[in-house]
Enzyme design. Structure first.
Site, PDB file in Angstrom:
ATOM      1  N   ASP A   1      38.888  36.758  41.049  1.00  0.00           N
ATOM      2  CA  ASP A   1      38.841  37.575  42.258  1.00  0.00           C
ATOM      3  C   ASP A   1      38.442  38.994  41.857  1.00  0.00           C
ATOM      4  O   ASP A   1      39.154  39.652  41.088  1.00  0.00           O
ATOM      5  CB  ASP A   1      40.221  37.573  42.929  1.00  0.00           C
ATOM      6  CG  ASP A   1      40.192  38.140  44.332  1.00  0.00           C
ATOM      7  OD1 ASP A   1      39.089  38.429  44.840  1.00  0.00           O
ATOM      8  OD2 ASP A   1      41.277  38.286  44.928  1.00  0.00           O
TER       9      ASP A   1
ATOM     10  N   ASP B   1      33.032  37.585  46.518  1.00  0.00           N
ATOM     11  CA  ASP B   1      33.833  38.227  45.480  1.00  0.00           C
ATOM     12  C   ASP B   1      34.926  37.358  44.872  1.00  0.00           C
ATOM     13  O   ASP B   1      35.761  37.864  44.119  1.00  0.00           O
ATOM     14  CB  ASP B   1      34.466  39.514  46.031  1.00  0.00           C
ATOM     15  CG  ASP B   1      35.393  39.253  47.202  1.00  0.00           C
ATOM     16  OD1 ASP B   1      35.341  38.149  47.781  1.00  0.00           O
ATOM     17  OD2 ASP B   1      36.176  40.160  47.543  1.00  0.00           O
ATOM     18  N   GLU B   2      34.936  36.066  45.157  1.00  0.00           N
ATOM     19  CA  GLU B   2      35.937  35.213  44.515  1.00  0.00           C
ATOM     20  C   GLU B   2      35.439  33.775  44.413  1.00  0.00           C
ATOM     21  O   GLU B   2      34.606  33.331  45.199  1.00  0.00           O
ATOM     22  CB  GLU B   2      37.280  35.263  45.249  1.00  0.00           C
ATOM     23  CG  GLU B   2      37.254  34.770  46.666  1.00  0.00           C
ATOM     24  CD  GLU B   2      38.639  34.738  47.304  1.00  0.00           C
ATOM     25  OE1 GLU B   2      39.610  34.329  46.619  1.00  0.00           O
ATOM     26  OE2 GLU B   2      38.751  35.124  48.478  1.00  0.00           O
TER      27      GLU B   2
END
Length: 361
Positions: A13, A107-108
């Site tokens: 993350d 983003d993860e």
């Protein structure tokens, strides 16, 4: 120990991703409280730097509220093309270790490194290496959680944020979950947590004491899920090709709309955006859903399922306008949205992932 997986799953993350990209590219923003999003009265925070989070600023928060919490807050416009570019750099790093990469957003992502391309025996070492390479390549920091399944890895990635990681070994899973506060269980939101509190469930240990029958009686279909996860049972695989359950777009307006003509103009723009995204993903759908939110935040939705798949803006727009005219609308519309679902992917519904695409000004 009960049916624990022997997989090695990493959840990576990025730390305050959008805001961190802005602070990286514009050094004058470093160390300052910034929010990515619109700073006007109708704006919404898309992301906040850690400096802003100290004041309680969070994503999805109205900009007006964020300004009250942090008077020195700096708003910057989003640059999604740049975020996608950086996200691809990070994705390329993941793929050096395993092809089993399941992106959740820009983003993860989850990675299954049980068997990996470098034959590293330790998932903890792999996570360190990935985070090091992300920083060297992008100048950004990432956090990671490592464990036997996606559920526990997701929780673990929050523990040492920012720029840290946590490994929960097979032997540690059950004690970790038993001590965990129920509100920290991934997927248990505020409403469900409050309901659990009323039943005397405050920790994983309390949840584990409840029978399957009790949990199903009080929490319906989710009861079996809660029964399993607190025992470390979560067999969902890392899926490299996530299939969308729906695809849509919505727009919040700077000023309320009170004219049907203006509504149709905005719906045209939204339909054009959806057409582009459908073409990019090579999908079509049968069910069109229109969403209308008013200035008092009351929301209307109405859907129509067609006999054939559609993907062009003209057919999407025509169906949305038909729904609008059927529904009737009050004045002061602040948001319009269209979603196309029932997609032509031939995958069971449980394998889909809901995607809501928003664009704001």
């Amino acid at each position: 120990m009960h049916e624990l997986d022997d997989r090695k799953i990493i959840h990576v993350d990025m730390d305050a991703f959008y805001a961190s990209v802005e602070q990286r590219d514009f050094p004058e923003l470093k160390g300052k409280p910034i929010a990515v999003g619109g700073g006007n009265n109708r704006g919404v925070v898309a992301a906040a730097s850690y400096e802003a989070r100290k004041y309680g600023v969070r994503s999805a928060m109205p900009s007006v509220t964020a300004k009250k919490l942090c008077p020195d807050l700096i708003f910057v416009k989003h640059r999604f093309d740049k975020y996608r570019e950086v996200s691809q750099q990070i994705r390329d790093i993941f793929l050096d270790y395993t092809d089993l990469v399941e992106p959740l957003s820009l983003d993860e992502a989850y990675l299954d490194v049980t068997e990996n391309k470098l034959n590293y025996p330790s998932a903890t070492v792999i996570a360190y290496d990935i985070r090091r390479r992300i920083y060297e390549t992008t100048g950004l920091t990432a956090s990671a959680g490592i464990s036997i399944n996606k559920f526990v890895a997701k929780i673990a990635s929050d523990y040492n944020k920012p720029n840290g990681q946590k490994t929960i070994t097979p032997e540690e899973v059950i004690p970790f979950l038993e001590e965990l506060e129920i509100r920290k269980f991934h997927g248990i939101g505020k409403v469900t947590a409050e309901k659990m509190y009323l039943q005397g469930i405050f920790t994983g240990a309390h949840l584990k004491e409840r029978s399957l029958e009790f949990l199903q009686e009080h929490f319906g279909k989710s009861g079996a899920h809660y029964y399993n996860i607190v025992r470390g049972i979560h067999h969902s695989p890392v899926k490299p090709d996530r299939i969308r359950k729906s695809l849509g777009a919505e727009r919040t307006f700077a000023e309320n709309i009170s004219s049907e003509i203006f509504m149709k103009e905005r719906l045209t723009q939204i339909a054009e955006e959806i057409e582009k995204r459908l073409a990019k993903n090579d999908v079509a759908g049968k069910t069109v859903t229109l969403k209308i939110k008013y200035s008092d935040f009351k929301t209307q939705t109405r859907s129509k399922t067609l006999s054939h798949f559609i993907r062009t803006k003209d057919l999407i727009l025509a169906t949305a306008i038909e729904l609008m005219e059927q529904e009737g609308f009050r004045e002061s519309v602040r948001l319009l949205g269209i979603t196309l679902s029932n997609l032509n992917t031939d995958v069971e519904e449980d394998d889909f992932v809901e995607v809501q695409l928003k664009f704001m000004f």
